[in-house]
Design an enzyme around this catalytic site. Structure first.
Site, PDB file in Angstrom:
ATOM      1  N   PRO A   2     -19.643 -21.721  -1.138  1.00 16.77           N
ATOM      2  CA  PRO A   2     -19.876 -21.132   0.196  1.00 16.77           C
ATOM      3  C   PRO A   2     -19.110 -21.888   1.279  1.00 16.77           C
ATOM      4  O   PRO A   2     -19.029 -23.107   1.246  1.00 16.77           O
ATOM      5  CB  PRO A   2     -21.383 -21.272   0.399  1.00 16.77           C
ATOM      6  CG  PRO A   2     -21.825 -22.327  -0.542  1.00 16.77           C
ATOM      7  CD  PRO A   2     -20.851 -22.330  -1.678  1.00 16.77           C
ATOM      8  N   GLU A   3     -18.546 -21.168   2.220  1.00 15.16           N
ATOM      9  CA  GLU A   3     -17.916 -21.804   3.366  1.00 15.16           C
ATOM     10  C   GLU A   3     -18.938 -21.818   4.515  1.00 15.16           C
ATOM     11  O   GLU A   3     -20.042 -21.291   4.375  1.00 15.16           O
ATOM     12  CB  GLU A   3     -16.630 -21.050   3.737  1.00 15.16           C
ATOM     13  CG  GLU A   3     -15.581 -21.168   2.636  1.00 15.16           C
ATOM     14  CD  GLU A   3     -14.139 -20.990   3.140  1.00 15.16           C
ATOM     15  OE1 GLU A   3     -13.870 -21.317   4.304  1.00 15.16           O
ATOM     16  OE2 GLU A   3     -13.301 -20.534   2.352  1.00 15.16           O
TER      17      GLU A   3
END
Ligand SMILES: [Zn+2]
Length: 276
Positions: free
Chosen positions: A2-3
């Site tokens: 995930p960013e």
């Protein structure tokens, strides 16, 4: 992995789901994901604590407790939280289970087991090296144009590599770094300290725009923590302008998108729109 925008959505989902709940007990099935405390002291400090807030600094999730402790969680590759009812079976890889006072369980699962969790006094949080060294939050006033210009002027690295350095510019992972540079029409290969002020202003705006766009896009998704099988982000396909589009036509000019490797990571860009 995930960013920052995805972590922001997870934080919002956790806030909706567990804020105000008390943790009656915690069960640790994978002790090595705890950093800085033994399972016994971890469990003791959590017992009876109420979850007062869920926030974020960079990609660190901060679960704030009413006993002045904060639980700092980094999801890394595959870590995720699920919130399940008393009669639901545990999801795969349930490494930590928090028993809540409304009969639900908040479960931290992690197939790859790189995720980490640390419980510490809230007043010590800002001194934690991983937190202290983070650059300003990109969507706050702290990430000013003045800060950005100074940061650029001090680096000879390529822009793409500088944008990935979370101690300098926070919030862009490999996807959003390519996308922001495309939006600003600047080559990822350009040395950071050679960028003109005019183009730096454009990149500064593009960074905020790309992150805000990603957060807005995800807020229509509303991550469901109760989906036990789960992909958080469902089947919704995001459209990237350049990321993973090597060989496909640029959305602006039709030129084929190129892929290069910088610092071991793929970078995608349009050789025509993005000038050095
Ligand atoms: Zn183009």
């Amino acid at each position: 992995m995930p960013e920052l925008p995805e972590v922001e959505h997870i934080v919002r989902a956790l806030r909706r789901s567990v804020r105000g709940r008390r943790i009656l007990a915690a069960e640790i099935k994978l002790p090595r994901l705890l950093v800085g405390s033994s399972p016994a002291s971890f469990k003791r400090k959590l017992r009876g604590a109420r979850i007062d807030g869920v926030n974020r600094r960079g990609k660190y999730i901060l679960i704030e407790l009413d006993n002045q402790q904060v639980l700092v969680v980094h999801l890394r590759m595959t870590g995720k939280f699920l919130c399940i009812g008393a009669d639901q079976p545990l999801p795969p890889y349930p490494h930590v289970v928090f028993y809540l006072d409304d009969d639900r369980r908040l479960v931290f699962c992690d197939m790859r087991q790189f995720g980490r969790m640390r419980l510490l006094p809230a007043k010590k949080l800002s001194a934690l090296p991983q937190i202290e060294t983070l650059a300003p939050e990109p969507l706050t006033d702290d990430f000013s144009l003045a800060y950005f210009l100074e940061t650029l002027s001090k680096s000879r690295r390529s822009l793409k590599q500088l944008l990935l350095d979370q101690t300098r510019i926070l919030g862009l992972g490999n996807i959003y770094a390519s996308e922001a540079l495309f939006l600003a029409r600047i080559s990822p290969l350009k040395p950071a300290d050679s960028l003109s002020k005019r183009r730096a202003l454009r990149l500064h705006e593009a960074i905020r725009e790309i992150l805000q766009e990603a957060i807005d896009a995800g807020s229509t998704l509303r991550i469901d923590l109760t989906d036990g099988n789960g992909s958080y982000f469902g089947t919704t396909e995001r459209f990237w302008r350049v990321y993973e589009r090597a060989g496909e036509p640029c959305v602006n000019c039709g030129t084929r998108i190129r892929r290069v490797v910088q610092g071991g990571r793929s970078t995608y860009f349009c050789p025509r729109c993005q000038r050095r």
